[in-house]
Design an enzyme around this catalytic site. Sequence first.
Site, short mmCIF file in Angstrom:
data_model
loop_
_atom_site.label_atom_id
_atom_site.label_comp_id
_atom_site.label_asym_id
_atom_site.label_seq_id
_atom_site.Cartn_x
_atom_site.Cartn_y
_atom_site.Cartn_z
N ARG A 36 3.54 5.05 -6.47
CA ARG A 36 5.00 4.52 -6.50
C ARG A 36 5.90 5.53 -6.45
O ARG A 36 7.08 5.55 -6.04
CB ARG A 36 4.87 4.11 -8.10
CG ARG A 36 4.58 2.63 -8.33
CD ARG A 36 3.90 2.37 -9.64
NE ARG A 36 2.66 3.03 -10.08
CZ ARG A 36 2.08 2.99 -11.06
NH1 ARG A 36 2.51 2.19 -11.84
NH2 ARG A 36 0.82 3.47 -11.09
N ASN A 73 0.75 8.20 -8.20
CA ASN A 73 0.97 8.46 -6.83
C ASN A 73 1.75 7.83 -6.03
O ASN A 73 2.68 8.08 -5.16
CB ASN A 73 0.00 9.32 -6.42
CG ASN A 73 -0.61 10.48 -7.24
OD1 ASN A 73 -0.27 11.37 -7.25
ND2 ASN A 73 -1.77 10.16 -7.94
N HIS A 100 -1.69 13.67 -3.12
CA HIS A 100 -2.19 12.94 -4.50
C HIS A 100 -2.17 13.93 -5.59
O HIS A 100 -3.38 13.88 -6.07
CB HIS A 100 -3.44 12.40 -4.21
CG HIS A 100 -3.45 10.72 -4.35
ND1 HIS A 100 -2.70 9.88 -3.78
CD2 HIS A 100 -4.19 10.00 -5.38
CE1 HIS A 100 -2.92 8.64 -4.05
NE2 HIS A 100 -3.75 8.68 -5.32
#
Length: 514
Positions: A350, A348, A342
């Site tokens: 998509r 993040n 992340h």
Amino acid sequence: MVFMADGFQDRFSGPVTAFQDRALPERAVLTGYAALIDAFQLAVPLPRTLAAIGSQHKLYDREGWRLFTPRHARPASLEGHLTFALKYEGVDLLVLKALFKAVGPGPIMALVKATPTGSYARRLWFLYEWLIGTPLDLPNATAGAYVEVLDPRQQWGAAALLSSRHRVKNNLPGTPAFCPLVFTTDKLRAFQALDLADQARATLASVPKDLLARTAAFLLLKDSRSSFAIEREYPAHDRVQRWGKAIGEAGRRALDLDELLRLQRIVIGDARFVRLGLRKEGGFVGEHERNTGAPLPDHISAKPEDLLSLMEGITRFSRTAGRTLDPVIAAAGLAFGFVYTHPFEDGNGRLHRYLIHHALSERGFNPPDMVFPVSAAILDQLHAYRLTLESYSARLLPHIQWEPTPTGNVHVLNDTADFYRYFDATPHAEFLYECVQRTIEVDLPAETAYLKNYDAFRDGVAALVDMPERTLERLLRFLRQNNGVLSKRARDNEFRALTPEEVQKIEDLYQSVF
């Protein structure tokens, strides 16, 4: 291999009924990685399956445990449990690195010196130097047949590179900076045997070029819209189209941090309230306590100071290390490793799904100019998707020490970088293969068939009455909503110009075509 006294025998426990709140199916002795985690108090997420020596003379699996028979038992020593782990449980990079840090170089050097030609000793020697990054004070191996670091009967490996120092074949699919591993399950072997890429090409071989182009455009838009919907976002059509255009170009550019930053700018669109680029603060996925605003995390992201190293590992995996893997397995490791890390404040999820397309397209798994609507398959089975994400994040969360920040964020207190570098991506690969299979066996032929039928319906209507394309699409939508019958409201309003005979012929046409 000759077993030696290693000074750690007193650390290993006798029969137990539970380990770290995980109950055993019967009273048994921990072995392999479970015994090593217990003996050296390794603060790592537990492997999905743990091993123990039971009292029965049968091997069985139950509730996250594999119970071995007494004849499988090894001496209660560091060497005995390491040997068992490599032989029966495969390579767990996260546990091994934590163990190597805990015991230091001495015991590993002693193990190699005792059996310098032993295959397990040489694999452990290589793994120590590969993970820790410091060579042991040992001369290069001069004897012993070359052995693969990952046993291909257990785990998926990449094309091997020879390490003459250890006389091993390094078939690890990544680098020390990022290397998820996948077990060779029966399910994955069955998926691979389907040869889904060839199935897709065969499905499209007889499709006319103009119809193929329309199919590709529709599936691209469908995937873009679905990827936003997974995040519970329903943006304007132009934003969906822009992201669809980016997905359509997946695999054409080498992946690096600059490319990911470019993609983040596209997917965010309006960045007035989002800081673009790598996070400068902690991050988590979850909710906030309603009254206090305190974080309630389901998943905690990598620390901001670790992001540059992790992103270099992830992008290098994409560019080189993961290329010789099965494309779907490589895509799973890449995409889910990214989403666990992340790295950004927003976008993040998509980008994680974009990376699936990138890995598949770059490796030629997709037919040319065709994107499989993987996000649509994910959207249709969100519960399974979340369970897949939780297959690691739920085991990870208890091992992250954190405190809340005044802004409702999290501040991580312990060293967590390796948690994101090395994880078991087997559930992720199985889930992704299921999605890819669905897109190839269901979505792709269904969309192609729909467009063929649409053309037949359009031509049939045109033979009866002149009608603009937009009106035709509205007519088709009304018929679909009412099981092929034009409702009285539609006959009295939008299509009042049609005669009863024309309505009947159109309804008959719909039934025959669709």
